[in-house]
Design an enzyme around this catalytic site. Structure first.
Site: not given
Length: 320
Positions: A127-128, A253
């Site tokens: 997700i970063d 997440r």
């Protein structure tokens, strides 16, 4: 000639990982390959925990969050002897290549296996959005939706109480998720690791907003920059406005992947099989200008730079 492949997920989970596994499995089976799923990432590779997958193994997986193969942190994989055991386990099962879905730590493991002669393909699952060689990573847009929904809810209560709210967003050392969420959520102030942070400057900006008639404000900040509870106390003391911090944490997440992540993961998974059948190993997959691309995984880790979306920040500042 590739006949059997393995697939694993590693590091922090991201929405869309199951869709990526599904893409790998079904594309491989369509091409007549056998596929083995590895449980719990590199740990499962070392412990020889694998299972053969068929089309039904990935049925009803495209909409599920997380990863049904599991994931684990396994720093011991840096040890060459540990990697030798992992390679031997794969060779015992007749595997010719491995598809790794994960972030930069997962890519590092794939790079080391490649350097030891075992071909790997990396898919960006985090997700970063901090992986080099791709505009977006699997899971980013779903997490973005989760963060924006949280910001919308915080704005409701912040507006009611004329409160300043700080929301801490994941991203490690990349501000993309914070920046995108701040624009979509209409946040008044943005703090990201790519730009030097001064709490005094932030307070000055908040005070300027109050002087213009601002009744409430939301500050979006990337994790690891500072202690957000301490920052909230400082802002409240300096502005005399009630200030609260919210750490969204691992909720970012989770959840069913959105349509874009399902499509991206499916395309990347199928593309990984195309690359292997074309004889490519040691590559990482990305998407640039909506076209699938691939790069040398060693070059991507060691030499490529990930550009900061400075134009996004400039846009956000115009909208404060």
């Amino acid at each position: 000639m590739i006949k059997k492949i393995g697939v694993l997920t590693s590091g922090g989970d991201a929405p869309g990982m199951n869709a990526a596994i599904r893409g790998v499995v079904r594309a491989a089976l369509t091409e007549g390959l056998e596929v083995f799923g590895v449980y719990d990432g590199y740990l499962g590779l070392y412990e020889d925990r694998m299972v053969q997958l068929d089309r039904y193994s990935v049925s009803d997986m495209i909409n599920r969050g997380g990863t049904f193969l599991g994931s684990a942190r396994f720093p011991e994989f840096r040890d060459e002897h540990v990697r030798e055991v992992a390679i031997e386990n794969m060779k015992k099962r007749g595997l010719d290549a491995l598809v790794v879905i994960g972030g930069d730590g997962s890519y590092m493991g794939a790079k080391r296996l490649t350097e030891m002669g075992f071909p790997c393909i990396g898919l960006p699952g985090t997700i970063d959005n901090d992986i080099k060689g791709t505009d977006y990573t699997i899971g980013f847009f779903t997490a973005l939706g989760t963060v924006v929904e949280a910001i919308d809810r915080l704005r409701d209560t912040s507006s009611s109480h004329q409160r300043i709210s700080i929301v801490e967003v994941m991203g490690r050392y990349c501000g993309d998720l914070t920046l995108a969420a701040a624009i979509a959520g209409g946040c008044e102030f943005i703090v990201v690791p790519e730009v030097e942070f001064s709490r005094e400057d932030l307070v000055a900006e908040i005070k300027a907003g109050i002087a213009k008639g601002k009744k409430h404000a939301i500050v979006a900040i990337t994790e690891h920059i500072c202690d957000v509870d301490e920052l909230a106390k400082y802002i409240e003391a300096e502005t005399k406005r009630e200030t609260r911090a919210t750490v969204l944490g691992h909720i970012q997440r989770g959840g069913s992947p959105g349509p874009y992540d399902r499509i991206l993961a499916s395309r990347m998974g199928a593309y990984a099989i195309d690359l292997l059948l074309q004889g490519h190993g040691g590559r990482c997959v990305g998407i640039q200008n909506e076209k699938l691309v691939h790069h040398d995984i060693i070059d991507a880790i060691e030499n490529m730079k990930r550009p900061f979306k400075g134009d996004w920040l400039d846009c956000a500042k115009k909208l404060y």
